[in-house]
Design a protein around this motif. Structure first.
Motif, PDB file in Angstrom:
ATOM      1  N   THR A 123      30.293  43.632  21.800  1.00 46.74           N
ATOM      2  CA  THR A 123      30.876  44.957  21.646  1.00 46.74           C
ATOM      3  C   THR A 123      29.898  45.636  21.139  1.00 46.74           C
ATOM      4  N   SER A 124      29.218  46.391  21.219  1.00 48.35           N
ATOM      5  CA  SER A 124      28.172  47.406  22.119  1.00 48.35           C
ATOM      6  C   SER A 124      28.511  48.631  20.715  1.00 48.35           C
ATOM      7  N   GLY A 125      27.259  49.772  20.371  1.00 51.16           N
ATOM      8  CA  GLY A 125      27.246  51.035  19.681  1.00 51.16           C
ATOM      9  C   GLY A 125      27.436  50.262  18.229  1.00 51.16           C
ATOM     10  N   GLY A 126      28.118  51.658  17.718  1.00 56.93           N
ATOM     11  CA  GLY A 126      28.535  51.566  16.264  1.00 56.93           C
ATOM     12  C   GLY A 126      29.239  49.739  16.188  1.00 56.93           C
ATOM     13  N   ASP A 127      28.996  48.869  14.551  1.00 54.00           N
ATOM     14  CA  ASP A 127      30.359  48.562  14.977  1.00 54.00           C
ATOM     15  C   ASP A 127      31.519  48.968  14.079  1.00 54.00           C
ATOM     16  N   GLY A 152      25.261  43.197  22.115  1.00 49.58           N
ATOM     17  CA  GLY A 152      25.646  44.290  22.816  1.00 49.58           C
ATOM     18  C   GLY A 152      24.544  44.516  24.727  1.00 49.58           C
ATOM     19  N   TYR A 153      23.847  45.323  24.834  1.00 51.92           N
ATOM     20  CA  TYR A 153      23.796  45.875  25.550  1.00 51.92           C
ATOM     21  C   TYR A 153      22.137  45.278  25.874  1.00 51.92           C
ATOM     22  N   GLU A 154      21.665  45.151  24.619  1.00 50.51           N
ATOM     23  CA  GLU A 154      20.562  44.953  24.923  1.00 50.51           C
ATOM     24  C   GLU A 154      20.348  42.882  24.964  1.00 50.51           C
ATOM     25  N   THR A 163      26.583  43.411  17.608  1.00 50.39           N
ATOM     26  CA  THR A 163      25.777  44.500  18.832  1.00 50.39           C
ATOM     27  C   THR A 163      24.117  45.451  17.941  1.00 50.39           C
ATOM     28  N   ALA A 164      23.789  46.285  19.325  1.00 50.33           N
ATOM     29  CA  ALA A 164      22.582  46.992  18.992  1.00 50.33           C
ATOM     30  C   ALA A 164      22.469  47.675  19.636  1.00 50.33           C
ATOM     31  N   ARG A 165      21.689  49.107  19.670  1.00 52.71           N
ATOM     32  CA  ARG A 165      21.484  50.348  20.462  1.00 52.71           C
ATOM     33  C   ARG A 165      20.316  49.675  21.760  1.00 52.71           C
ATOM     34  N   SER A 166      20.762  49.846  22.351  1.00 50.44           N
ATOM     35  CA  SER A 166      19.864  49.227  23.755  1.00 50.44           C
ATOM     36  C   SER A 166      18.734  50.618  24.214  1.00 50.44           C
ATOM     37  N   GLU A 167      17.924  50.349  23.739  1.00 56.69           N
ATOM     38  CA  GLU A 167      16.706  51.488  24.545  1.00 56.69           C
ATOM     39  C   GLU A 167      16.415  51.552  26.202  1.00 56.69           C
ATOM     40  N   ARG A 168      16.562  49.904  26.305  1.00 55.32           N
ATOM     41  CA  ARG A 168      16.289  49.220  27.973  1.00 55.32           C
ATOM     42  C   ARG A 168      17.561  49.673  29.156  1.00 55.32           C
ATOM     43  N   PHE A 169      18.575  49.621  28.605  1.00 57.28           N
ATOM     44  CA  PHE A 169      19.800  49.392  28.590  1.00 57.28           C
ATOM     45  C   PHE A 169      19.671  50.726  29.664  1.00 57.28           C
ATOM     46  N   ARG A 170      19.832  51.966  29.146  1.00 50.29           N
ATOM     47  CA  ARG A 170      19.449  53.201  29.263  1.00 50.29           C
ATOM     48  C   ARG A 170      19.148  53.491  30.940  1.00 50.29           C
ATOM     49  N   THR A 171      17.819  52.094  31.242  1.00 49.61           N
ATOM     50  CA  THR A 171      17.154  52.568  32.007  1.00 49.61           C
ATOM     51  C   THR A 171      16.774  51.870  33.534  1.00 49.61           C
ATOM     52  N   ILE A 209      33.996  46.187  23.861  1.00 48.89           N
ATOM     53  CA  ILE A 209      34.203  47.505  23.326  1.00 48.89           C
ATOM     54  C   ILE A 209      33.475  47.730  22.396  1.00 48.89           C
ATOM     55  N   GLY A 210      33.601  49.578  22.358  1.00 44.87           N
ATOM     56  CA  GLY A 210      32.530  50.155  21.314  1.00 44.87           C
ATOM     57  C   GLY A 210      32.504  51.101  21.942  1.00 44.87           C
ATOM     58  N   GLY A 211      32.577  52.143  21.708  1.00 50.21           N
ATOM     59  CA  GLY A 211      32.397  53.716  21.471  1.00 50.21           C
ATOM     60  C   GLY A 211      32.143  54.596  22.790  1.00 50.21           C
ATOM     61  N   ASP A 212      32.378  56.188  22.976  1.00 51.79           N
ATOM     62  CA  ASP A 212      31.495  56.465  24.252  1.00 51.79           C
ATOM     63  C   ASP A 212      30.640  56.385  24.337  1.00 51.79           C
ATOM     64  N   GLY A 213      29.879  55.899  23.384  1.00 53.90           N
ATOM     65  CA  GLY A 213      28.155  55.675  24.120  1.00 53.90           C
ATOM     66  C   GLY A 213      28.034  54.746  25.106  1.00 53.90           C
ATOM     67  N   SER A 214      28.936  53.071  24.353  1.00 53.66           N
ATOM     68  CA  SER A 214      29.193  52.200  24.986  1.00 53.66           C
ATOM     69  C   SER A 214      30.012  51.811  26.492  1.00 53.66           C
ATOM     70  N   LEU A 215      30.713  53.150  26.208  1.00 57.70           N
ATOM     71  CA  LEU A 215      31.570  53.097  27.644  1.00 57.70           C
ATOM     72  C   LEU A 215      30.678  53.952  28.476  1.00 57.70           C
ATOM     73  N   MET A 216      29.862  54.932  28.674  1.00 59.44           N
ATOM     74  CA  MET A 216      29.571  55.078  29.658  1.00 59.44           C
ATOM     75  C   MET A 216      28.522  54.151  30.253  1.00 59.44           C
ATOM     76  N   GLY A 217      28.068  53.463  29.418  1.00 53.79           N
ATOM     77  CA  GLY A 217      26.745  52.703  29.658  1.00 53.79           C
ATOM     78  C   GLY A 217      27.356  51.879  30.356  1.00 53.79           C
ATOM     79  N   ALA A 218      28.582  51.367  31.069  1.00 48.15           N
ATOM     80  CA  ALA A 218      29.626  50.183  31.232  1.00 48.15           C
ATOM     81  C   ALA A 218      29.953  50.857  32.546  1.00 48.15           C
ATOM     82  N   GLN A 219      30.505  52.562  32.439  1.00 45.55           N
ATOM     83  CA  GLN A 219      30.421  52.826  33.724  1.00 45.55           C
ATOM     84  C   GLN A 219      29.108  53.546  34.354  1.00 45.55           C
ATOM     85  N   VAL A 220      28.337  53.320  33.507  1.00 45.64           N
ATOM     86  CA  VAL A 220      26.998  53.542  34.436  1.00 45.64           C
ATOM     87  C   VAL A 220      26.451  51.772  35.138  1.00 45.64           C
ATOM     88  N   LEU A 221      26.436  51.146  34.705  1.00 42.39           N
ATOM     89  CA  LEU A 221      26.069  49.628  35.111  1.00 42.39           C
ATOM     90  C   LEU A 221      27.189  49.463  35.912  1.00 42.39           C
TER      91      LEU A 221
HETATM   92  P1  ADP Z   1      29.166  54.022  20.922  1.00 48.77           P
HETATM   93  O1  ADP Z   1      29.643  53.333  21.171  1.00 48.77           O
HETATM   94  O2  ADP Z   1      29.124  53.897  19.826  1.00 48.77           O
HETATM   95  O3  ADP Z   1      29.264  55.690  20.622  1.00 48.77           O
HETATM   96  P2  ADP Z   1      25.768  55.062  21.700  1.00 48.77           P
HETATM   97  O4  ADP Z   1      26.188  56.335  21.712  1.00 48.77           O
HETATM   98  O5  ADP Z   1      24.662  53.925  20.234  1.00 48.77           O
HETATM   99  O6  ADP Z   1      26.996  53.715  20.349  1.00 48.77           O
HETATM  100  O7  ADP Z   1      25.791  54.024  22.501  1.00 48.77           O
HETATM  101  C1  ADP Z   1      25.032  52.254  22.787  1.00 48.77           C
HETATM  102  C2  ADP Z   1      24.425  52.076  24.222  1.00 48.77           C
HETATM  103  O8  ADP Z   1      25.240  52.476  24.722  1.00 48.77           O
HETATM  104  C3  ADP Z   1      23.004  52.631  23.197  1.00 48.77           C
HETATM  105  O9  ADP Z   1      22.337  52.048  22.950  1.00 48.77           O
HETATM  106  C4  ADP Z   1      23.407  52.278  24.991  1.00 48.77           C
HETATM  107  O10 ADP Z   1      21.957  51.113  25.520  1.00 48.77           O
HETATM  108  C5  ADP Z   1      24.223  52.744  25.954  1.00 48.77           C
HETATM  109  N1  ADP Z   1      24.989  53.559  26.213  1.00 48.77           N
HETATM  110  C6  ADP Z   1      24.870  55.200  26.184  1.00 48.77           C
HETATM  111  N2  ADP Z   1      25.278  55.867  26.997  1.00 48.77           N
HETATM  112  C7  ADP Z   1      24.384  55.685  27.569  1.00 48.77           C
HETATM  113  C8  ADP Z   1      24.305  55.598  29.224  1.00 48.77           C
HETATM  114  N3  ADP Z   1      24.298  57.398  29.109  1.00 48.77           N
HETATM  115  N4  ADP Z   1      24.066  55.167  30.129  1.00 48.77           N
HETATM  116  C9  ADP Z   1      23.417  53.940  29.475  1.00 48.77           C
HETATM  117  N5  ADP Z   1      23.484  53.558  29.070  1.00 48.77           N
HETATM  118  C10 ADP Z   1      23.677  53.915  27.428  1.00 48.77           C
END
Ligand code: ADP
Length: 741
Positions: A9-13, A41-43, A73-81, A103-115
């Motif tokens: 699970t990721s992002g806001g709970d 989460g991604y952290e 769940t957590a917000r992860s700056e490291r996963f953004r790198t 399981i998460g919001g659009d940010g988390s799904l974006m992260g999954a897509q990038v991965l």
């Molecule tokens: P939500 O999933 O609720 O929209 P966030 O936008 O905070 O929550 O995203 C959750 C986590 O997903 C971020 O802390 C980050 O680790 C990862 N993430 C979000 N956007 C991206 C991105 N563009 N590339 C990589 N990881 C991302």
């Protein structure tokens, strides 16, 4: 075929995330997959080590009713790198994970897509790196990702509802109810701020369900004079003596110049301009917290199980999809499309293209906004005409939400200039001539009231009634009817239609609105009242499960539903009950024997409590008490059996947000349908229902064909498909380890 998956699970709970994890794990184990849980989460994924753990069947026992997410769940700056994601790939590769469920919001799904899109490059880098020996198993060439929508804001494209939104909406609506009682006692005005940084869903829908005076959402352009309009509306509401005035504002609402509208600012404006006592309530994290509603648990369970099925049943394809529920069907949408279209609304709002933003939110959003505006008017748009009335009745057993349906249907008609009568106690009112003219102003406060304000009655027609009905229809100049009720109501109108040749007065248009907690009506997936009853049952079962000190005890909980198993089955799915006895299937002695054996094994393996739900009509002879006695006798003192008959508790209480919204939308649709029929001088009897493309009207004659008349339930019932999921998720651990829930 995939053999190893991971879930996180990721992002806001969001409430319901636990139910989704439970479903992924149990369906996964049932399909003989290894399932890793990723903590934090991604952290956690970047960190590796103990943050990735294999989950067993009983690890997800007892989590269904808990809010938040036990995986964390957590917000992860490291996963953004890129480096961070490289670590994440390494940790998944080390465990042979082939598919990741996020399981998460659009940010988390974006992260999954990038991965997923970088996966192959990271793998090549790891293989060519200095420590390739770290990966012992088979190299996974491409990661599959399945996203599940988890967001209280309900701001994701590709699903009608995201996990958590229904719970958040109910929390807000309960808060509005509580505030409205204190507001009424003190003549106070409240400003209430809801979550929703970029999405007005929660504010808008709770405004409809809570009958607020004014709403501010990010998707609507605020003219320069927005304060003035709001102040006038609140002022007038006070002057005409409305019990309470509430302004609801989404945290993301914006001024015309794009700057945020702060809720403090609204409070000050109202205070200064009207010189009144205004209180501000920022609901904050209350909206996220607490036990998930039945709807969220069922949605999450369906989507979690579907995620595994999707991977297992389509082994030849590599998936990067989000699974959502559209018109009650699980639909897969490519992740990239979900992310792009979800973010598009935000971009349109930022660029000031409000009408495009509303368009992207869908037709439902715009219709709701328009409806809220009509309903919050201080006076109707048109003068009442004098060419006849429409009458509204609530018939049969009462269902929570009936008042909202009456209130909205009547106000929509009055707004068009058509005066409306409420019939006291349904047909009795028509027979006795006991009618009350409904008043625009009074109707506002009805939305959250339980029961039926105009009264409801079960009544069998007598031969002499028809002439009285005809007489009163003519005497009160009733030119159309809206009837809110259940199966008996539909049958009564079938009867009245047959008498049209005899009684000319019966040739008027009629709209039937489905309302029964049993959810046993044709042409609709949901009837008004069923969601409230379902939540009442689930809350009761949660409490039974928490009874302290229960060891080796089986509970048979009897629930309503008449000949329809909706409540029993859905409540079993939502509460994690081990079994539901349904009228559609019946109960056999062989099955009861088998159930006793299952209970013996479960308790021997350490289970403390088992709950079976029994629909009241699932067997004529094998009653709840019979089953208790049989099981107790056969238990040979290895376990105890208790019963709980929930009875009328299921019907009671204030309607849930879903029931208020369904009732409001159906009420508005009924008014529109009747209005059109009156204009076209048609006098068909039409039945409303929610399915497929939304709310639709069907001629009664066709609706009746969908019914199994002998059993008083539809011939085809969509929820019966969920038996399999309910069985898989509730069954005992394979190999009989200690199984909770
Ligand atoms: P939500 O999933 O609720 O929209 P966030 O936008 O905070 O929550 O995203 C959750 C986590 O997903 C971020 O802390 C980050 O680790 C990862 N993430 C979000 N956007 C991206 C991105 N563009 N590339 C990589 N990881 C991302």
């Amino acid at each position: 075929m995939v053999k190893t998956i991971a879930v996180m699970t990721s992002g806001g709970d969001a409430p319901g995330m636990n139910a989704a994890i439970r479903a992924v794990v149990r369906r996964g184990l049932d399909c003989e997959l290894a399932v890793y849980g990723i903590f934090n989460g991604y952290e956690g994924l970047v960190q590796g080590g103990e943050a990735l753990r294999l989950l067993r069947w009983d690890d997800v026992g007892g989590v269904l009713q808990k809010g938040g997410t036990f995986l964390g769940t957590a917000r992860s700056e490291r996963f953004r790198t890129r480096e961070g994601r490289g670590q994440a790939v390494l940790h998944l590769l080390q465990r042979g994970v082939e598919a990741l469920v996020v399981i998460g919001g659009d940010g988390s799904l974006m992260g999954a897509q990038v991965l997923a899109s970088e996966w192959a490059e990271h793998v090549a880098q790891i293989q060519g790196g200095s420590t390739p020996q770290e990966i012992t198993g088979r190299i996974v060439p491409q990661l599959q990702v399945i996203g599940l929508p988890g967001s209280i804001d309900n701001d994701l494209y590709g699903t009608d509802m995201s996990i958590g939104a229904d719970t958040a909406l109910n929390r807000i609506v309960q808060a509005l109810d509580n505030l409205s009682s204190t507001a009424a006692s003190h003549q106070r005005t409240f400003v209430v701020e809801t979550m929703g940084r970029h999405c007005g869903y929660l504010a808008l829908l709770s405004s409809l369900a809570g009958a607020t005076s004014w709403v501010l959402v990010p998707e609507e352009e605020m003219g320069l004079r927005w304060h003035q309009k709001m102040v006038e509306a609140v002022d007038q509401a006070r002057r005409i003596g409305r019990a309470h005035q509430m302004v609801i504002v989404a945290e993301g609402a914006k001024h015309a110049d794009g700057l945020p509208i702060r809720s403090e600012e609204i409070k000050t404006i109202l205070n200064d301009r009207l010189g009144i006592d205004v209180r501000l309530t920022v609901l904050g994290h209350v909206q996220r917290g607490g036990s998930p509603t039945a709807f969220d648990r069922i949605l999450a369970s369906r989507l979690g199980a579907a995620a595994v099925d999707f991977l297992v049943r389509n082994p030849e394809r590599v998936h990067q999809h989000m699974l959502g529920l559209q018109k009650n069907v699980v639909v897969a949408t490519p992740l990239l499309e979900v992310v792009e279209k979800s973010q598009a609304v935000r971009i349109e709002i930022e660029n000031g293209n409000y009408s495009r933003a509303q368009e992207l939110r869908g037709e439902g959003f715009r219709n709701t906004l328009n409806l809220v505006k009509v309903l919050s008017r201080i006076t109707p748009a048109r003068e009442l005409r004098e060419d006849g009335f429409v009458a509204v009745l609530t018939d049969g057993a009462d269902a929570p939400g009936m008042n909202a349906a009456v209130s909205v249907a009547a106000r929509c008609l009055i707004n068009e200039g058509i005066p409306v009568y409420g019939l006291r106690d349904a047909f009795l009112g028509l027979i006795k001539g006991d009618l009350i003219e409904l008043d625009w102003h009074d109707l506002v406060g009805w939305v959250n009231r339980p029961g039926s304000e105009i009264g409801t009655a079960r009544y069998e027609f007598r031969e002499e009634d028809f002439a009285r009905i005809a007489e009163n229809l003519a005497r009160f100049r009733i030119k159309g009817l809206i009837a809110i009720g259940g199966w008996d109501t539909y049958l009564k109108f079938e009867h009245l239609m047959k008498l049209r040749e005899q009684f000319e007065e019966f040739k008027i248009p009629v709209v039937l609105v489905p309302a029964t907690i049993d959810n046993s009506l044709p042409c609709t997936e949901f009837a008004i009242g069923a969601d409230t009853a379902l939540n009442n049952i689930v809350e009761a079962v949660d409490k039974i499960r928490h009874t302290a000190g229960a060891t080796r005890r089986a509970f048979i909980v009897e629930v309503m539903g008449r000949q329809c198993g909706f409540l029993a089955l859905m409540a079993a799915l939502a509460s994690g009950s081990e079994k539901a006895y349904l009228p559609e299937i019946g109960i056999s002695l062989a099955e009861l024997n088998q159930d006793v054996e299952i209970l013996k094994t479960s308790f021997a393996c350490g289970k403390r409590m088992v709950i079976y739900l029994r629909n009241e009509h699932s067997s004529h002879h094998y009653t709840t008490d019979f089953i208790r006695r049989l099981m107790e006798e056969e238990s040979k003192d290895q376990f105890e059996v208790r019963t709980a008959i929930l009875g009328h508790v299921q019907r009671g209480g204030s309607p849930t947000a879903f029931d208020r919204l369904l009732a409001s939308r159906m009420g508005a649709f009924a008014a529109k349908t009747l209005f059109q029929a009156l204009q076209g001088q048609e006098f068909e009897v039409q039945v409303l229902g929610l399915r497929g493309r939304g709310i639709e009207a069907t001629p009664l004659s066709l609706a009746l064909q969908e019914m199994d008349r002998q059993h008083g339930r539809p011939k085809r019932q969509w929820f019966m498909e969920l038996i399999e999921v309910a069985n898989v998720l509730a069954k005992h651990a394979p190999l009989c380890t200690i199984a909770a829930e």
